[in-house]
Design a protein around this motif. Structure first.
Motif, PDB file in Angstrom:
ATOM      1  N   ALA A 132       0.842  -1.199   0.000  1.00 23.88           N
ATOM      2  CA  ALA A 132       0.000   0.000   0.000  1.00 23.88           C
ATOM      3  C   ALA A 132       0.878   1.250   0.000  1.00 23.88           C
ATOM      4  O   ALA A 132       1.874   1.319   0.720  1.00 23.88           O
ATOM      5  CB  ALA A 132      -0.913   0.004   1.220  1.00 23.88           C
ATOM      6  N   ASN A 133       0.478   2.216  -0.831  1.00 24.12           N
ATOM      7  CA  ASN A 133       1.169   3.510  -0.845  1.00 24.12           C
ATOM      8  C   ASN A 133       0.188   4.677  -0.900  1.00 24.12           C
ATOM      9  O   ASN A 133       0.572   5.803  -1.198  1.00 24.12           O
ATOM     10  CB  ASN A 133       2.146   3.583  -2.020  1.00 24.12           C
ATOM     11  N   GLY A 134      -1.097   4.399  -0.594  1.00 23.02           N
ATOM     12  CA  GLY A 134      -2.103   5.445  -0.618  1.00 23.02           C
ATOM     13  C   GLY A 134      -2.752   5.620  -1.971  1.00 23.02           C
ATOM     14  O   GLY A 134      -3.688   6.411  -2.112  1.00 23.02           O
ATOM     15  N   LEU A 156     -13.075   2.629  -3.775  1.00 20.09           N
ATOM     16  CA  LEU A 156     -13.517   1.264  -3.993  1.00 20.09           C
ATOM     17  C   LEU A 156     -13.418   0.858  -5.456  1.00 20.09           C
ATOM     18  O   LEU A 156     -13.659  -0.297  -5.789  1.00 20.09           O
ATOM     19  CB  LEU A 156     -14.954   1.100  -3.495  1.00 20.09           C
ATOM     20  N   GLU A 157     -13.059   1.815  -6.332  1.00 21.08           N
ATOM     21  CA  GLU A 157     -12.875   1.436  -7.722  1.00 21.08           C
ATOM     22  C   GLU A 157     -11.684   0.497  -7.878  1.00 21.08           C
ATOM     23  O   GLU A 157     -11.562  -0.183  -8.908  1.00 21.08           O
ATOM     24  CB  GLU A 157     -12.677   2.679  -8.603  1.00 21.08           C
ATOM     25  N   ALA A 158     -10.796   0.483  -6.854  1.00 18.06           N
ATOM     26  CA  ALA A 158      -9.653  -0.425  -6.905  1.00 18.06           C
ATOM     27  C   ALA A 158     -10.029  -1.815  -6.420  1.00 18.06           C
ATOM     28  O   ALA A 158      -9.207  -2.717  -6.488  1.00 18.06           O
ATOM     29  CB  ALA A 158      -8.513   0.122  -6.048  1.00 18.06           C
ATOM     30  N   PRO A 197      -7.747  -4.653  -0.495  1.00 17.99           N
ATOM     31  CA  PRO A 197      -7.105  -3.842   0.557  1.00 17.99           C
ATOM     32  C   PRO A 197      -7.813  -3.935   1.899  1.00 17.99           C
ATOM     33  O   PRO A 197      -7.196  -3.736   2.940  1.00 17.99           O
ATOM     34  CB  PRO A 197      -7.179  -2.413  -0.016  1.00 17.99           C
ATOM     35  N   LEU A 198      -9.124  -4.230   1.875  1.00 15.79           N
ATOM     36  CA  LEU A 198      -9.852  -4.335   3.141  1.00 15.79           C
ATOM     37  C   LEU A 198      -9.417  -5.556   3.947  1.00 15.79           C
ATOM     38  O   LEU A 198      -9.546  -5.571   5.176  1.00 15.79           O
ATOM     39  CB  LEU A 198     -11.357  -4.417   2.876  1.00 15.79           C
ATOM     40  N   ALA A 199      -8.932  -6.586   3.257  1.00 16.66           N
ATOM     41  CA  ALA A 199      -8.613  -7.835   3.946  1.00 16.66           C
ATOM     42  C   ALA A 199      -7.542  -7.620   5.005  1.00 16.66           C
ATOM     43  O   ALA A 199      -7.620  -8.181   6.104  1.00 16.66           O
ATOM     44  CB  ALA A 199      -8.162  -8.885   2.936  1.00 16.66           C
TER      45      ALA A 199
END
Length: 764
Positions: free
Chosen positions: A82-84, A89-91, A559-561
């Motif tokens: 992750a780098n921001g 949520l489109e990702a 990313p939520l995981a």
């Protein structure tokens, strides 16, 4: 040699080295201890690497950050990079987009005609603004821009600032990335590979731009410590090996003696590792390190044999005469180490099996292997004039009696009244990590919004859904604590994944298709949008209305995981939600509020200290029983209380004196000092037994003196160098054993020699 080679080949194919520290910890007795052991090494926090790019212009660093993120994200070694840049949520995968209406709370009138009309008017203004290019692709499926609202709500509670769509520190001069490895934090090989991969990827991206890469986190520290330890151990090992070879050559004037002298130690190590590999699933790295430390006494076995060689006596007769003394020491030590088998700690059980097998093997190799390999003796060390002069000077030393009692009392007085804590329970003070690196790590964690690593709130449930639901009930309480200033921020899994019950409740708020179409038609009527422009929006709402509740496993690969996995721990028949805290100002208020609402504030620092204390207690209990068994064995072998006391007294006094010297120097004792004391006690027993074995024979006393001088010089060389190490663990063991060698030799020389021998020598 062939057998040792075959055994080495078999071990290399079978032995699996483990680094799981939990094997050297007692069973958890409190929730905080259990959480600490569950998370130790395997938890997401132990698998995080913090990266900082600097040394170039911000726009150049931002580009390098994006390239590095893309390169690492494609590598299977990394679970998250992750780098921001993944801000919306489109990702996320297409399958999760409908859940945007269930993840975050919606206003009661979110789908009314009036609210939809206001949203559409706002979108018209957005299309005419610089943000139009971002908004236009979202309009057909999301005219209310719920996806962006959810994305904003799901940003970390204290995320870094973003420049050119990537994370930067507050000064804007360092681009930040967060990397989570798939490998556990206690897997040094995998962590080394991950660090090497990141370094190589950055080197290819940076080129000659002048930018620099900094890495921090448990994995980076473990790699740095491992490399540093390997360098120091290699240097110390090289000096030790050369010194021991030179010492053995000077002592015995034979090139074969250094080689033969290492055979029992090599045989012992391989046999011990083989026994552990057969009896356990894997061999722990600590077992290997501590085990080879504890069997350091076996290097004395061949030296006693070599020093008692003399012309006219076969090696077999020589070793047969030494065997009762050598065997007594080995059996007594092995019986003592048996107590570790009943400690209830897997790591200590491995250590017991390794040490007992190794000691027995070394003794048997000395008894049955070395006599067949040595050349006939050409000199008798009893004829040495230098040794005779040294022995005469020793004979003039007064035999201590009351002075020993005074020494013991003085040592006990120092132990009782020395200032400062007796035991060191803070594991942080044992780390060999440079303080500057620790400070830099704290800075990076602060920039990345990392939570407090000491305190955490736990909410338990029968399963994940029960724990999530219980944590949702805690949110109003936490919000009030933030408002009262007791706490700055908090984070929990329910922010990213609501409980199934809350998701179903939100589904009930979603309109059916006919109602939504009617409201949307009214809203569209006053705009230039076509009537059918928002069919994807209607379809998404209906999918969200009928979709099964989102579960933790559904987040895999998103990313939520990472956020959910780090804050929701699922076990067999139970689950625990962790509430991370930032800026905790009133510990008592937070603890009270948590307890009143079915949660608990855990102090992980206290948990780690209590585990260390409990582990030390297990070791001390085992050692107390070991001393009793060892004493009984020596007593039974020597068949004389007076002889047994002469053998055991130097060892016991040395333990007291070394402890007193360490405490008088302001040293807080830890487990590694105990390991050093165990080895020192084994050496003391060896010295006492062989001085006792010499009896009243002047020649045997000189041969024994020669052997013990060589033994103590070798051991002192090895452990004095360890005592100079910059690694706290090595320094603790080295300094303790070095002190023990000196004290054991001096006290054994004064106490264990036979009193009646002096009169006989004087008469002669």
């Amino acid at each position: 040699m062939l057998l040792l080679g075959l055994l080495t080949a078999w071990l290399s194919g079978r032995m699996q080295v483990s680094g799981d520290l939990r094997k050297f910890m007692p069973d958890a007795r409190t929730p905080a201890q259990k959480l600490l052991l569950d998370e130790l090494g395997e938890g997401p926090g132990a698998r995080l690497l913090l990266l900082a790019l600097s040394g170039a212009a911000p726009e150049q660093l931002a580009g390098q950050s994006r390239q590095l993120q893309q390169a690492l994200a494609e590598d299977p070694q990394f679970e998250l990079v992750a780098n921001g840049g993944q801000a919306g949520l489109e990702a996320f995968p297409e399958r999760l987009l409908p859940y945007r209406y269930l993840i975050d709370a919606l206003p009661a009138d979110a789908f009314s005609a009036d609210r939809l009309g206001e949203e559409l008017q706002a979108r018209l203004q957005d299309l005419g603004s610089p943000a139009g290019a971002l908004v236009e692709p979202l309009l057909p499926s999301d005219p209310t821009l719920q996806v962006l609202r959810v994305a904003e709500a799901l940003q970390p509670a204290n995320a870094p600032q973003r420049i050119d769509e990537v994370w930067f520190d507050r000064s804007g001069r360092q681009a930040l990335l967060l990397v989570q490895t798939r490998a556990a934090g206690f897997d040094p090989g995998a962590q080394q590979q991950a660090v090497d991969t990141i370094t190589a990827a950055f080197a290819g991206i940076a080129g000659d731009s002048g930018s620099r890469l900094e890495m921090s986190g448990p994995g980076a520290f473990s790699v740095k410590i491992g490399n540093r330890t390997a360098r120091e151990a290699g240097t110390i090992g090289t000096i030790d090996t050369l010194g021991m070879i030179l010492l053995l050559w000077i002592a015995y004037r034979s090139w074969k003696m250094p080689i033969l002298g290492f055979l029992p130690l090599a045989s012992a190590g391989l046999a011990g590792l083989s026994a552990v590999a057969l009896a356990f699933d894997g061999v722990h790295g600590i077992t290997i390190a501590f085990g080879f430390t504890l069997i350091g006494v076996v290097q004395d076995y061949p030296i006693h044999f070599f020093s008692h060689q003399r012309p006219g006596r076969s090696p077999w007769d020589n070793v047969r005469a030494l065997w009762p003394t050598l065997g007594t020491g080995v059996v007594a030590t092995c019986i003592a180490y048996l107590t570790f088998l009943f400690s209830g700690v897997d790591g200590l059980k491995q250590l017991s099996v390794f040490t007992i097998t190794a000691l027995a093997t070394a003794a048997l190799a000395t008894r049955y292997l070395l006599p067949a390999l040595v050349d006939p003796a050409t000199r008798d060390f009893a004829d040495s004039a230098a040794l005779a002069r040294l022995w005469r000077h020793t004979r003039r030393l007064p035999r201590p009696r009351r002075s020993l009692a005074l020494l013991a009392v003085a040592a006990l007085g120092v132990l009782v009244w020395a200032p400062g804590p007796f035991w060191q329970n803070d594991l942080g003070k044992l780390t060999p990590v440079d303080p500057a690196d620790l400070q830099r790590d704290a800075q990076l964690r602060g920039e990345l919004g990392a939570p407090d690593v000491r305190y955490v709130i736990t909410v338990r449930g029968a399963d994940a859904q029960a724990a999530l639901a219980a944590s949702e009930g805690l949110r109003p309480v936490l919000q009030q604590l933030v408002a009262d200033g007791a706490l700055d921020r908090y984070d929990m899994a329910a922010r990213y994944l609501p409980s199934a019950a809350l998701q179903r409740q939100r589904q009930q708020q979603l309109p059916d298709e006919a109602t939504l179409r009617g409201a949307l038609a009214t809203a569209v009527a006053g705009t230039p949008f076509r009537d059918d422009a928002f069919e994807p929006f209607i379809a998404d709402v209906q999918r969200a209305r009928s979709a099964p509740a989102l579960q933790p496993q559904d987040l895999h690969g998103t990313p939520l995981a990472t956020a959910v996995d780090g804050l929701l721990l699922q076990g067999q028949g139970h689950a625990t939600v962790l509430v991370s805290l930032s800026g905790l100002h009133d510990v008592a208020a937070v603890a009270t509020s948590a307890r009143l609402h079915g949660a608990e504030l855990l102090d992980l620092k206290h948990a780690s200290e209590s585990l260390v204390a409990e582990y030390r207690g297990r070791v001390l209990m085992a050692l107390a029983v070991a001393v009793l068994l060892l004493s009984a064995t020596v007593w039974a072998a020597l068949r004389s209380p007076r002889r047994a006391l002469r053998v055991l007294l130097p060892m016991l006094l040395t333990t007291l004196v070394v402890l007193a010297l360490l405490r008088a120097s302001g040293v807080e004792l830890n487990l590694f000092h105990l390991i050093g004391l165990i080895l020192a006690a084994g050496l003391g027993l060896d010295y006492g037994l062989f001085f006792e074995h010499a009896g009243d024979s002047h020649a045997d006393q000189l041969r024994t003196l020669h052997g013990l001088l060589v033994c103590s010089a070798m051991t002192l060389l090895v452990f004095s160098l360890l005592g100079l190490s910059s690694i706290p663990v090595l320094r603790a063991i080295g300094s303790t054993v070095a002190l023990g060698v000196v004290c054991n030799f001096v006290l054994a020389l004064l106490v264990s020699r036979h009193p009646w021998q002096e009169a006989a020598d004087a008469a002669a």
